[in-house]
Design a protein around this motif. Structure first.
Motif, PDB file in Angstrom:
ATOM      1  N   VAL A  46     -20.351 -68.665  71.682  1.00 45.45           N
ATOM      2  CA  VAL A  46     -20.633 -70.088  71.892  1.00 45.45           C
ATOM      3  C   VAL A  46     -21.564 -70.536  70.776  1.00 45.45           C
ATOM      4  CG1 VAL A  46     -21.669 -71.807  73.415  1.00 45.45           C
ATOM      5  CG2 VAL A  46     -20.344 -69.924  74.382  1.00 45.45           C
ATOM      6  N   ASP A  47     -21.096 -71.457  69.971  1.00 46.55           N
ATOM      7  CA  ASP A  47     -21.862 -71.904  68.813  1.00 46.55           C
ATOM      8  C   ASP A  47     -22.582 -73.209  69.145  1.00 46.55           C
ATOM      9  OD1 ASP A  47     -22.873 -71.937  66.271  1.00 46.55           O
ATOM     10  OD2 ASP A  47     -21.113 -72.899  65.391  1.00 46.55           O
ATOM     11  N   ASP A  48     -23.635 -73.080  69.945  1.00 42.63           N
ATOM     12  CA  ASP A  48     -24.410 -74.233  70.372  1.00 42.63           C
ATOM     13  C   ASP A  48     -25.874 -73.818  70.430  1.00 42.63           C
ATOM     14  OD1 ASP A  48     -25.545 -76.435  71.587  1.00 42.63           O
ATOM     15  OD2 ASP A  48     -24.305 -76.354  73.375  1.00 42.63           O
ATOM     16  N   MET A  51     -27.292 -73.204  73.946  1.00 45.96           N
ATOM     17  CA  MET A  51     -26.877 -71.944  74.568  1.00 45.96           C
ATOM     18  C   MET A  51     -27.623 -70.768  73.950  1.00 45.96           C
ATOM     19  SD  MET A  51     -24.984 -72.481  77.018  1.00 45.96           S
ATOM     20  CE  MET A  51     -23.899 -73.667  77.736  1.00 45.96           C
ATOM     21  N   THR A  52     -27.906 -70.834  72.658  1.00 47.84           N
ATOM     22  CA  THR A  52     -28.701 -69.788  72.016  1.00 47.84           C
ATOM     23  C   THR A  52     -30.086 -69.732  72.625  1.00 47.84           C
ATOM     24  OG1 THR A  52     -27.477 -70.052  69.955  1.00 47.84           O
ATOM     25  CG2 THR A  52     -29.616 -68.968  69.812  1.00 47.84           C
ATOM     26  N   THR A 107     -15.907 -69.303  75.380  1.00 47.73           N
ATOM     27  CA  THR A 107     -15.305 -69.804  74.128  1.00 47.73           C
ATOM     28  C   THR A 107     -13.817 -69.959  74.254  1.00 47.73           C
ATOM     29  OG1 THR A 107     -15.119 -67.549  73.256  1.00 47.73           O
ATOM     30  CG2 THR A 107     -17.064 -68.853  72.663  1.00 47.73           C
TER      31      THR A 107
END
Length: 107
Positions: A46-48, A51-52, A107
């Motif tokens: 998840v590239d957010d 979320m990181t 994802t």
């Protein structure tokens, strides 16, 4: 904004850990660590930035290696077999939960 979210997520993670571990002891720590592995598996890819932050601050603060080590030290003083069983169970359930999380991924 990200810094504020980081602090809030970490505080929530610590509060959850404190309540659950305090109420259920060793079983609570096992549940938290296994659940944390599953959630981190869900978040893989998840590239957010939000979320990181949730993964590193919230889940990172909720799961506990130090709690696991403390409980292992206590178990070793009572029974090495029990300590090894608990460690192996934690390891296998964590890896399995992470694998399931990755397979179900967001994802």
């Amino acid at each position: 904004m990200i810094v504020v979210l980081f602090v809030i997520a970490a505080a929530l993670g610590v509060a959850i850990r404190w309540v659950v571990s305090g109420r259920w002891g060793i079983l609570g720590t096992w549940c938290l660590n296994t659940t944390g592995a599953w959630v981190l598996g869900l978040l893989v890819g998840v590239d957010d930035p939000v979320m990181t932050v949730i993964g590193t601050a919230g889940i990172g603060a909720m799961t506990t290696v130090s709690g696991l080590v403390r409980e292992l030290a206590d178990l070793i003083s009572r029974s090495r077999l029990l300590a090894v069983t608990y460690f192996a169970g934690t390891l296998f359930s964590g890896v399995g939960a992470a694998w399931i999380g990755i397979r179900w991924g967001l994802t």
